[in-house]
Motif scaffolding. Structure first.
Motif, PDB file in Angstrom:
ATOM      1  N   UNK A 287       0.825  -1.205   0.000  1.00 21.12           N
ATOM      2  CA  UNK A 287       0.000   0.000   0.000  1.00 21.12           C
ATOM      3  C   UNK A 287       0.864   1.262   0.000  1.00 21.12           C
ATOM      4  N   UNK A 288       1.968   1.242   0.727  1.00 26.91           N
ATOM      5  CA  UNK A 288       2.850   2.420   0.738  1.00 26.91           C
ATOM      6  C   UNK A 288       3.337   2.760  -0.665  1.00 26.91           C
ATOM      7  N   UNK A 289       3.797   1.736  -1.386  1.00 24.40           N
ATOM      8  CA  UNK A 289       4.286   1.974  -2.749  1.00 24.40           C
ATOM      9  C   UNK A 289       3.154   2.478  -3.625  1.00 24.40           C
ATOM     10  N   UNK A 462       6.868  -2.566  -8.432  1.00 21.97           N
ATOM     11  CA  UNK A 462       7.440  -3.177  -7.225  1.00 21.97           C
ATOM     12  C   UNK A 462       6.383  -3.844  -6.349  1.00 21.97           C
ATOM     13  N   UNK A 463       5.118  -3.469  -6.516  1.00 23.03           N
ATOM     14  CA  UNK A 463       4.072  -3.963  -5.613  1.00 23.03           C
ATOM     15  C   UNK A 463       3.905  -5.476  -5.680  1.00 23.03           C
ATOM     16  N   UNK A 464       3.782  -6.110  -6.870  1.00 27.92           N
ATOM     17  CA  UNK A 464       3.622  -7.573  -6.887  1.00 27.92           C
ATOM     18  C   UNK A 464       4.782  -8.303  -6.216  1.00 27.92           C
ATOM     19  N   UNK A 465       5.992  -7.792  -6.387  1.00 31.68           N
ATOM     20  CA  UNK A 465       7.158  -8.433  -5.762  1.00 31.68           C
ATOM     21  C   UNK A 465       7.082  -8.310  -4.236  1.00 31.68           C
ATOM     22  N   UNK A 466       6.716  -7.112  -3.744  1.00 32.29           N
ATOM     23  CA  UNK A 466       6.612  -6.898  -2.302  1.00 32.29           C
ATOM     24  C   UNK A 466       5.495  -7.754  -1.704  1.00 32.29           C
TER      25      UNK A 466
END
Length: 508
Positions: A287-289, A462-466
């Protein structure tokens, strides 16, 4: 019947032979073993405390999982939310038409900063809709969707009506740019939150239909505004638009909440503040990203809606059918919301974040293509593609928020995201207007407007990786927790065996 199960005491006494001792009541073997074990434990100095089992009687509270109706009254709520999106963003997206009349009404021949100053009216209006969103989300959690939506529509009505009596840009910044837009903000956000009360499996599709409301209005509003402005003038046109806000007030009464209310903590101080400001949403790195990547992509998003009409006048002449361009964006945006809403819901394996990334890449490229179009047909093609992927970006915002933070925290998750979006939505068009005033043309403004969506889209990758990393960590913790629980059970069983063994030795 109960005769066979309960024998009267008198009958039992009658069957006992005279002079003999009364027969001992026969008890199950398990009860005898349990009594024997208690006796052994008492002899060895052990004491056992029996903990009563938790009764599940009628008075016991059971946490029942909420089941979304997936329809019913939800379809009425969907239509009301659709009207909200249409009336709010239909007016905002057609500001480019009103912008030309504002230039004529308040402009002077020697005003070199006219484009810059006038564009602030639309920028403030769009920016304040998103800037107020964190506050709206807090009030929505406290008071509910219905009260906030109706009250917001009333404030928007007052602001738009007051704007129709303003005779200079200064007061217009306040009445239209702040009061009207704040009311729209309070009316808009509950229309997204309330959908999660009625739909879960169909949420992407329903969001697509609801947000398509703004597309329908965006298609029709440029032609309606042009006709009204031409025949009635600027001020009477604003009074006619007040009808939309009046209907929006009535639509807000349909927002009947269904989700169970969060239990309130009786503590005060910091715990009370945590209830008002939901800090749980910021614990998610995904959520931050997302909350910072989307605003980074939107510095150029609203530029075409404000300046495209004026750019077409300068490039193709005042007689060019410039309203068609906003109509093209509106049509394909509505189609995109329906198509990508269905894709997000029913196509397995589709990552909603990557759909949003693709939409930003295309929007950025199309913004850069606007100055390169020397043929009006090419500009239409650009607007068609821009609208299609604009619909993709908008319709999956709420579903992504539900996936990242869950249904209980989604109100403030959407609210804070929209609040962060307010800065780029506000400053983008004035910067474009400033570049136009200094350079004398819009080309550089549109080139620069295409850069932020590409950067923001790359950041969202970057979200899917995180999220995948988080799920792996949670899975490991769950497995470890199960192993710890099993080990504790084994240790407990061994301890019980040792106690029983010692008890047997002491008896012997």
């Amino acid at each position: 019947m109960t005769e066979g199960n309960n024998m009267p005491e008198n009958d039992a006494a009658a069957e006992t032979p005279a002079g003999s001792e009364p027969a001992k009541e026969k008890r199950p073997v398990e009860e005898q073993d349990e009594e024997k074990e208690k006796t052994e434990n008492k002899e060895n100095g052990d004491s056992k405390v029996d903990i009563p089992e938790k009764s599940e009687g009628p008075g016991a509270k059971e946490e029942v999982e909420f089941v979304h109706p997936e329809g019913g009254w939800g379809w009425v709520v969907m239509l009301a939310s659709m009207w909200c999106n249409g009336s709010v963003f239909g007016i905002q997206n057609a500001f480019g038409v009103m912008y030309i009349y504002l230039l004529r009404e308040f402009g002077g021949a020697n005003d070199k900063d006219l484009q810059f100053r006038t564009s602030w009216v639309g920028s403030l209006s769009m920016g304040m809709i998103f800037f107020c969103s964190p506050i709206v989300s807090i009030f929505t959690d406290m008071l509910g969707c219905r009260i906030i939506a109706v009250g917001g529509a009333a404030v928007g009505l007052v602001g738009l009506l007051a704007s129709s009596f303003v005779t200079s840009l200064g007061p217009m910044y306040f009445t239209y740019g702040i009061v009207f837009s704040c009311g729209c903000s309070f009316a808009y956000q509950p229309s997204l939150v309330i959908l999660g009360h009625y739909f879960k499996k169909r949420l992407g599709l329903v969001n697509g239909i609801v947000t398509a409301g703004s597309s329908v209005f965006t298609i029709a509003m440029p032609f309606v505004l042009s006709a009204l402005l031409e025949n009635l003038g600027l001020y009477h046109t604003m009074r006619v638009l007040c009808i939309l806000m009046l209907v929006l007030m009535l639509a807000g009464f349909t927002y009947k909440p269904l989700l169970p209310v969060k239990p309130k903590d009786s503590q005060t101080g910091s715990s009370h503040l945590k209830q008002i400001f939901n800090v749980n949403i910021w614990k998610s790195w995904g959520y931050r990203i997302w909350a910072f990547g989307i605003p980074a992509a939107l510095y150029g998003y609203f530029v075409p809606y404000v300046h495209l009409m004026k750019h077409v006048e300068e490039r193709f002449g005042k007689d060019a059918n410039k309203e068609v361009l906003l109509m093209c964006i509106g049509i394909t945006s509505g189609i995109g919301r329906l198509i990508f809403g269905i894709v997000a819901d029913y196509v397995s394996g589709v990552n909603k974040v990557f759909l949003q990334v693709a939409s930003f890449f295309v929007i950025g490229l199309m913004s850069m293509m606007i100055p390169l179009c020397n043929v009006f047909g090419g500009l239409i093609a650009v607007c068609l593609l821009m609208g299609l992927f604009d619909g993709c970006f908008i319709c999956i915002m709420a579903p992504i928020a539900f996936e990242l933070v869950g249904a209980k925290d989604v109100s403030q998750a959407i609210g804070f995201l929209l609040g962060l979006m307010s800065v780029p939505m506000t400053v983008g068009p004035p910067i474009a207007g400033y570049l136009r005033d200094k350079m004398g043309y819009y080309d550089m403004a549109f080139y620069l407007a295409g850069v932020p969506p590409i950067i923001g889209g790359a950041l969202l990758c970057l979200i899917p990786w995180v999220e995948a990393k988080r799920k792996r960590r949670e899975k490991k913790e769950a497995v470890k927790g199960e192993q710890d629980t099993a080990q504790k059970m084994m240790n407990h069983e061994k301890a019980q065996e040792v106690v029983q063994h010692k008890a047997g030795e002491s008896i012997l």
